[in-house]
Design a protein around this motif. Sequence first.
Motif, PDB file in Angstrom:
ATOM      1  N   CYS A   1      22.379  38.788  63.665  1.00  0.00           N
ATOM      2  CA  CYS A   1      22.418  39.982  62.804  1.00  0.00           C
ATOM      3  C   CYS A   1      22.708  39.596  61.357  1.00  0.00           C
ATOM      4  O   CYS A   1      22.041  40.069  60.434  1.00  0.00           O
ATOM      5  N   ARG A   2      23.700  38.730  61.173  1.00  0.00           N
ATOM      6  CA  ARG A   2      24.082  38.303  59.822  1.00  0.00           C
ATOM      7  C   ARG A   2      22.913  37.653  59.093  1.00  0.00           C
ATOM      8  O   ARG A   2      22.726  37.837  57.892  1.00  0.00           O
ATOM      9  N   LEU A   3      22.093  36.901  59.833  1.00  0.00           N
ATOM     10  CA  LEU A   3      20.944  36.213  59.239  1.00  0.00           C
ATOM     11  C   LEU A   3      19.715  37.113  59.109  1.00  0.00           C
ATOM     12  O   LEU A   3      18.685  36.679  58.614  1.00  0.00           O
ATOM     13  N   GLY A   4      19.811  38.346  59.594  1.00  0.00           N
ATOM     14  CA  GLY A   4      18.717  39.293  59.428  1.00  0.00           C
ATOM     15  C   GLY A   4      17.675  39.307  60.528  1.00  0.00           C
ATOM     16  O   GLY A   4      16.627  39.937  60.371  1.00  0.00           O
ATOM     17  N   HIS A   5      17.947  38.650  61.638  1.00  0.00           N
ATOM     18  CA  HIS A   5      16.998  38.685  62.748  1.00  0.00           C
ATOM     19  C   HIS A   5      17.038  40.066  63.392  1.00  0.00           C
ATOM     20  O   HIS A   5      18.077  40.719  63.447  1.00  0.00           O
ATOM     21  N   LYS A   6      15.886  40.490  63.897  1.00  0.00           N
ATOM     22  CA  LYS A   6      15.790  41.836  64.438  1.00  0.00           C
ATOM     23  C   LYS A   6      15.487  41.872  65.932  1.00  0.00           C
ATOM     24  O   LYS A   6      15.802  42.840  66.603  1.00  0.00           O
ATOM     25  N   ILE A   7      14.852  40.803  66.453  1.00  0.00           N
ATOM     26  CA  ILE A   7      14.409  40.791  67.852  1.00  0.00           C
ATOM     27  C   ILE A   7      14.778  39.459  68.481  1.00  0.00           C
ATOM     28  O   ILE A   7      14.513  38.399  67.902  1.00  0.00           O
ATOM     29  N   ILE A   8      15.377  39.523  69.683  1.00  0.00           N
ATOM     30  CA  ILE A   8      15.741  38.303  70.416  1.00  0.00           C
ATOM     31  C   ILE A   8      15.126  38.378  71.802  1.00  0.00           C
ATOM     32  O   ILE A   8      15.202  39.412  72.466  1.00  0.00           O
ATOM     33  N   VAL A   9      14.525  37.276  72.238  1.00  0.00           N
ATOM     34  CA  VAL A   9      14.023  37.180  73.609  1.00  0.00           C
ATOM     35  C   VAL A   9      14.852  36.150  74.363  1.00  0.00           C
ATOM     36  O   VAL A   9      15.417  35.233  73.766  1.00  0.00           O
ATOM     37  N   VAL A  10      14.914  36.320  75.676  1.00  0.00           N
ATOM     38  CA  VAL A  10      15.623  35.362  76.521  1.00  0.00           C
ATOM     39  C   VAL A  10      14.972  35.339  77.903  1.00  0.00           C
ATOM     40  O   VAL A  10      14.530  36.373  78.402  1.00  0.00           O
ATOM     41  N   LEU A  11      14.910  34.168  78.460  1.00  0.00           N
ATOM     42  CA  LEU A  11      14.547  34.003  79.862  1.00  0.00           C
ATOM     43  C   LEU A  11      15.859  33.627  80.535  1.00  0.00           C
ATOM     44  O   LEU A  11      16.358  32.510  80.364  1.00  0.00           O
ATOM     45  N   GLY A  12      16.448  34.594  81.215  1.00  0.00           N
ATOM     46  CA  GLY A  12      17.782  34.356  81.742  1.00  0.00           C
ATOM     47  C   GLY A  12      18.072  35.176  82.976  1.00  0.00           C
ATOM     48  O   GLY A  12      17.234  35.923  83.470  1.00  0.00           O
ATOM     49  N   HIS A  13      19.298  35.056  83.429  1.00  0.00           N
ATOM     50  CA  HIS A  13      19.708  35.717  84.663  1.00  0.00           C
ATOM     51  C   HIS A  13      19.690  37.232  84.477  1.00  0.00           C
ATOM     52  O   HIS A  13      20.339  37.767  83.572  1.00  0.00           O
TER      53      HIS A  13
END
Length: 170
Positions: free
Chosen positions: A103-115
Amino acid sequence: MPVIRPETPEDVDSIRYVNEQAFSQEDEAKIIEQLRKRGVLTISLVAIQDGKIVGHITFSPVVIESESSSFEAISLAPMAVLPAYQRKGIGSQMVRAGLEECCRLGHKIIVVLGHPDYYPRFGFALARSKGINSEFEVPEEAWMILELHERALAGRRGIVKFQPEFNEPG
């Protein structure tokens, strides 16, 4: 509670060890080294407890492409905690710290392949239900996305393209 901080050059061997122990193989450690070598570890945090590194989490850039457009996102992977320190909240603390830094760096979307039972607690939802697919065949229930800003996807769809080293054999 552990201290979470950005990795330093002195942490590299410990990061490798944590990932090898957590995953019982070296694949994730090799991916991290490739991303570091290319300078695309956007965020790399370590968890320190009992005077040693016990956890590690990384975020690196991805592109989501469709026939008509493309946009940037960030991928959370891998996240590892030494087996003796698992199930003590360290992973959750690292994820929260990583999301705050995104958030601090300005990213808006995160993806993850996880549990699928782990990441929804942080707000991750099924990516395919939002029109976001992976360039790799992955289990639908483990492929997730998080919009850090309301309507960050705003109806956009596409296929996540990872860093080139993920496409190279071996």
